[in-house]
Design an enzyme around this catalytic site. Structure first.
Site, PDB file in Angstrom:
ATOM      1  N   SER A  41      -1.778 -64.228 -11.683  1.00 21.93           N
ATOM      2  CA  SER A  41      -0.953 -63.243 -12.383  1.00 21.93           C
ATOM      3  C   SER A  41      -1.038 -63.433 -13.908  1.00 21.93           C
ATOM      4  O   SER A  41      -2.130 -63.347 -14.459  1.00 21.93           O
ATOM      5  CB  SER A  41       0.482 -63.344 -11.859  1.00 21.93           C
ATOM      6  OG  SER A  41       1.231 -62.239 -12.224  1.00 21.93           O
ATOM      7  N   HIS A  72       1.573 -59.802  -3.984  1.00 21.47           N
ATOM      8  CA  HIS A  72       1.334 -60.461  -5.269  1.00 21.47           C
ATOM      9  C   HIS A  72       1.677 -61.951  -5.247  1.00 21.47           C
ATOM     10  O   HIS A  72       1.136 -62.729  -6.038  1.00 21.47           O
ATOM     11  CB  HIS A  72       2.184 -59.761  -6.342  1.00 21.47           C
ATOM     12  CG  HIS A  72       1.926 -60.222  -7.735  1.00 21.47           C
ATOM     13  ND1 HIS A  72       0.827 -59.816  -8.449  1.00 21.47           N
ATOM     14  CD2 HIS A  72       2.600 -61.072  -8.543  1.00 21.47           C
ATOM     15  CE1 HIS A  72       0.850 -60.386  -9.644  1.00 21.47           C
ATOM     16  NE2 HIS A  72       1.917 -61.163  -9.728  1.00 21.47           N
ATOM     17  N   ASP A  76      -0.710 -55.517  -3.914  1.00 22.37           N
ATOM     18  CA  ASP A  76      -0.471 -55.372  -5.349  1.00 22.37           C
ATOM     19  C   ASP A  76      -0.428 -53.874  -5.651  1.00 22.37           C
ATOM     20  O   ASP A  76      -0.995 -53.061  -4.911  1.00 22.37           O
ATOM     21  CB  ASP A  76      -1.622 -56.022  -6.150  1.00 22.37           C
ATOM     22  CG  ASP A  76      -1.298 -57.441  -6.604  1.00 22.37           C
ATOM     23  OD1 ASP A  76      -0.154 -57.678  -7.020  1.00 22.37           O
ATOM     24  OD2 ASP A  76      -2.203 -58.300  -6.535  1.00 22.37           O
TER      25      ASP A  76
HETATM   26  N1  LIG Z   1       9.628 -59.203 -12.507  1.00 17.81           N
HETATM   27  C1  LIG Z   1       8.435 -59.453 -11.750  1.00 17.81           C
HETATM   28  C2  LIG Z   1       8.240 -60.937 -11.598  1.00 17.81           C
HETATM   29  C3  LIG Z   1       6.799 -61.329 -11.546  1.00 17.81           C
HETATM   30  O1  LIG Z   1       5.948 -60.500 -11.750  1.00 17.81           O
HETATM   31  C4  LIG Z   1       6.397 -62.708 -11.222  1.00 17.81           C
HETATM   32  C5  LIG Z   1       7.338 -63.617 -10.757  1.00 17.81           C
HETATM   33  C6  LIG Z   1       6.952 -64.887 -10.382  1.00 17.81           C
HETATM   34  C7  LIG Z   1       5.605 -65.259 -10.441  1.00 17.81           C
HETATM   35  C8  LIG Z   1       4.648 -64.354 -10.904  1.00 17.81           C
HETATM   36  C9  LIG Z   1       5.046 -63.076 -11.303  1.00 17.81           C
HETATM   37  N2  LIG Z   1       4.115 -62.169 -11.782  1.00 17.81           N
HETATM   38  C10 LIG Z   1       3.176 -62.387 -12.757  1.00 17.81           C
HETATM   39  O2  LIG Z   1       3.053 -63.340 -13.505  1.00 17.81           O
HETATM   40  C11 LIG Z   1       8.504 -58.715 -10.420  1.00 17.81           C
HETATM   41  O3  LIG Z   1       9.168 -57.705 -10.314  1.00 17.81           O
HETATM   42  O4  LIG Z   1       7.869 -59.104  -9.475  1.00 17.81           O
END
Ligand SMILES: N[C@@H](CC(=O)c1ccccc1NC=O)C(=O)O
Length: 285
Positions: free
Chosen positions: A146, A260, A228
């Protein structure tokens, strides 16, 4: 796209089909538990400083019966540049260590303490530090999830002249990443991150893909989870094409039935398709 649509596209949790109350909470629990398991089962070097900053530390997981030299995978955690830490980022270590491969979970200062450009610098420094410090390294690989895949992609386009060393990165595994920060700037993510146009321009791997040209290429695997969002799929595909156009060896993997979060969590398991792809790529198949 309306602002609401854009925010939904960049809310990975909204696209998970898992019937759990809070998929992020489940993710943190799963990665934390698997990190503890990995620490109990492997030889570790914890809290190794790679810089002077409080947040500039690595946790290294070593093979039990190492050969003279062995590969190192640097794991760069996600969390939208504002969540998570190395404390929950050793979960992929066990299957790697079992196959004689070390893993280092990299800490960097997430927002609001850290700013995006500093995070990029920190991750680059951690790579330079590792190759200078550890003479046992045969090959270096990057693994990012991510926001961590974004940072890993930024490492690939580094101008190493300002560092004391040019790391020879053999491969990068980029999982459910963000490669264009422009849309992020217009979402809730930016409430904490505070990136502007200039930061977006100089820190978007998609905008920097031409910088890969003429650089010694490594193998890049771009993976995205079936669940995703379409925007995440678009970004992964566009970065894949950009890497390939720059003359690097790239492959694209759309991982069935994963969202994701469990696309990364499952890396604690040896029989997971992505674990197998990583092991095969490192052992040279
Ligand atoms: N606010 C995001 C949080 C998120 O994307 C996320 C949370 C924990 C680990 C990785 C994530 N995504 C990217 O870095 C969501 O709605 O999923």
């Amino acid at each position: 796209m309306t602002k609401e649509e854009l925010e939904t596209q960049y809310s990975p949790s909204k696209w998970s089909l898992r019937r759990v109350k809070d998929v992020i909470e489940v993710h943190i629990q799963a990665t934390s538990d698997a990190t503890h398991n990995a620490q109990a089962a492997t030889k570790t070097l914890l809290n190794v400083p790679y810089g002077l900053g409080e947040g500039e530390k690595l946790d290294v997981y070593l093979p039990k019966e190492p050969s003279q030299t062995f590969p190192l995978v640097l794991y760069i955690h996600g969390g939208y540049w504002q969540l998570l830490s190395k404390e929950v980022s050793g979960f992929a270590a066990r299957p790697l260590v079992t196959h004689g491969i070390a893993l280092a979970a990299v800490d960097y200062d997430v927002a609001p303490k850290g700013q995006l450009e500093e995070m990029v610098r920190q991750v680059r420094r951690s790579v330079a530090f590792a190759v200078q410090q550890y003479t046992w390294i045969s090959d270096v690989y990057l693994l990012g999830h991510s926001a961590g895949a974004h940072l890993a992609a930024m490492v690939l386009s580094t101008d190493w002249t300002e560092f004391d060393v040019v790391p020879n990165i053999k491969g990068a595994f980029l999982v459910s990443g963000v490669y264009d920060l422009e849309p992020i700037m217009h979402t809730y993510v930016n409430d904490v991150l505070h990136i502007n146009r200039e930061v977006v321009q100089s820190n978007s791997p998609l905008q920097r893909a031409h910088k890969l040209e003429g650089k010694k290429g490594c193998r890049v695997l771009i993976a995205v989870a079936q669940h995703d969002s379409p925007e995440f799929h678009r970004q992964s595909w566009e970065y894949f094409e950009a890497v390939r156009s720059a003359g690097w060896s790239a492959s694209f993997l759309d991982i069935a039935d994963r969202d994701h979060f469990d696309v990364a969590e499952k890396l604690s398991q040896e029989d997971y398709v992505l674990t197998q792809v990583i092991l095969n790529m490192i052992s040279g198949e």
